[in-house]
Design an enzyme around this catalytic site. Structure first.
Site, PDB file in Angstrom:
ATOM      1  N   PHE A   8      41.769  17.550  73.026  1.00 48.88           N
ATOM      2  CA  PHE A   8      40.276  17.434  73.191  1.00 48.88           C
ATOM      3  C   PHE A   8      39.634  16.207  72.404  1.00 48.88           C
ATOM      4  CE2 PHE A   8      41.301  22.052  72.506  1.00 48.88           C
ATOM      5  CZ  PHE A   8      40.322  22.710  73.503  1.00 48.88           C
ATOM      6  N   ASP A   9      38.957  15.670  72.912  1.00 43.11           N
ATOM      7  CA  ASP A   9      37.886  14.732  72.396  1.00 43.11           C
ATOM      8  C   ASP A   9      37.326  15.438  71.283  1.00 43.11           C
ATOM      9  OD1 ASP A   9      36.479  12.263  71.926  1.00 43.11           O
ATOM     10  OD2 ASP A   9      34.862  13.239  72.592  1.00 43.11           O
ATOM     11  N   LEU A  10      36.723  14.869  70.200  1.00 44.59           N
ATOM     12  CA  LEU A  10      35.977  15.642  69.145  1.00 44.59           C
ATOM     13  C   LEU A  10      34.436  15.288  69.178  1.00 44.59           C
ATOM     14  CD1 LEU A  10      36.299  17.422  66.552  1.00 44.59           C
ATOM     15  CD2 LEU A  10      36.455  15.018  65.191  1.00 44.59           C
ATOM     16  N   ASP A  11      34.159  14.078  68.736  1.00 46.01           N
ATOM     17  CA  ASP A  11      32.713  13.683  68.818  1.00 46.01           C
ATOM     18  C   ASP A  11      31.917  14.122  70.221  1.00 46.01           C
ATOM     19  OD1 ASP A  11      32.041  11.906  66.161  1.00 46.01           O
ATOM     20  OD2 ASP A  11      33.914  12.530  66.582  1.00 46.01           O
ATOM     21  N   ASP A 162      33.701  14.444  76.769  1.00 47.99           N
ATOM     22  CA  ASP A 162      32.284  14.525  77.127  1.00 47.99           C
ATOM     23  C   ASP A 162      31.859  13.081  77.768  1.00 47.99           C
ATOM     24  OD1 ASP A 162      30.415  12.998  74.581  1.00 47.99           O
ATOM     25  OD2 ASP A 162      32.570  13.330  74.447  1.00 47.99           O
TER      26      ASP A 162
END
Length: 211
Positions: A8-11, A162
């Site tokens: 996963f990307d975080l932000d 995202d």
């Protein structure tokens, strides 16, 4: 092929830092007498910060970066929360023995702050940040490094993010990709990068992996 590893990307993907990022950019630009529209600032969200500031002013980039980070770290806990259904979904995936990791273009300190604040840190087996790579997303290196740490196979790995940098990094590493409809830049824009999947809500991920 079944999915065994999810990166996963975080932000902007697992945690909502959009208001914090916007506030930190506004604070920084105010210090340097610069003005940008909300739409322009939105475009700065995604690439490594140093690239953004070098594009704006190569001479002042490092000091602008320092101003941004000082504000961002100081205000972090006042802004940051997990997106809806994130904690529950990640916990369920963890219980089902999926290998979970983070691949972020942020520096380690801010990434660890976000993970600890939201309690996501306890579910993750690896965390790859800007500090850990030579070539950040959209290069394949961060995804490949996370896979290496987990002993993962590209054919059974999914990269979720995202931003188009997340999708491109996943594609460059040869893994499946998923965009999130809650992207600040909009679902339709993310779809133009042709992710393997699109999550309209976080729990869609459970259906994709068969939980």
């Amino acid at each position: 092929m079944n999915i065994h590893t999810i990166l996963f990307d975080l932000d902007g993907t697992l945690i909502d830092t959009n208001a914090l990022i916007n506030a930190s950019f506004l604070h920084t630009f105010e210090q340097y007498n610069l003005t940008f529209t909300h739409e322009e600032i939105l475009e700065f969200n995604g690439p490594p910060l140093i690239e953004t500031f070098q594009m704006i002013d190569p001479i002042k980039a490092n000091s602008m970066l320092e101003t941004y980070r000082k504000h961002n770290l100081a205000e972090h806990d006042h802004y940051v929360t997990a997106f809806p259904q994130v904690i529950e979904t990640i916990e369920q995936l963890h219980k089902q023995k999926f290998q979970l990791g983070i691949v972020s273009t942020k520096m380690s300190k801010s990434v660890q702050m976000g993970l600890k604040l939201t309690g996501l840190d306890r579910f993750l087996k690896t965390v790859i940040t800007f500090d850990d790579v030579t070539n950040p997303k959209p290069h394949a290196e961060p995804v490949l490094k996370a896979m290496e740490a987990l002993g993962a196979n590209a054919a059974t790995t999914l990269m979720v993010g995202d931003n188009h940098h997340d999708i491109e990094s996943g594609k460059n590493a040869g893994v499946m990709t998923a965009g999130v409809a809650w992207s600040a830049k909009g679902k339709e824009r993310l779809l133009t990068y042709e992710p393997t999947y699109m999550l309209d809500e976080m729990t869609d991920l459970l259906k994709i992996v068969g939980v």
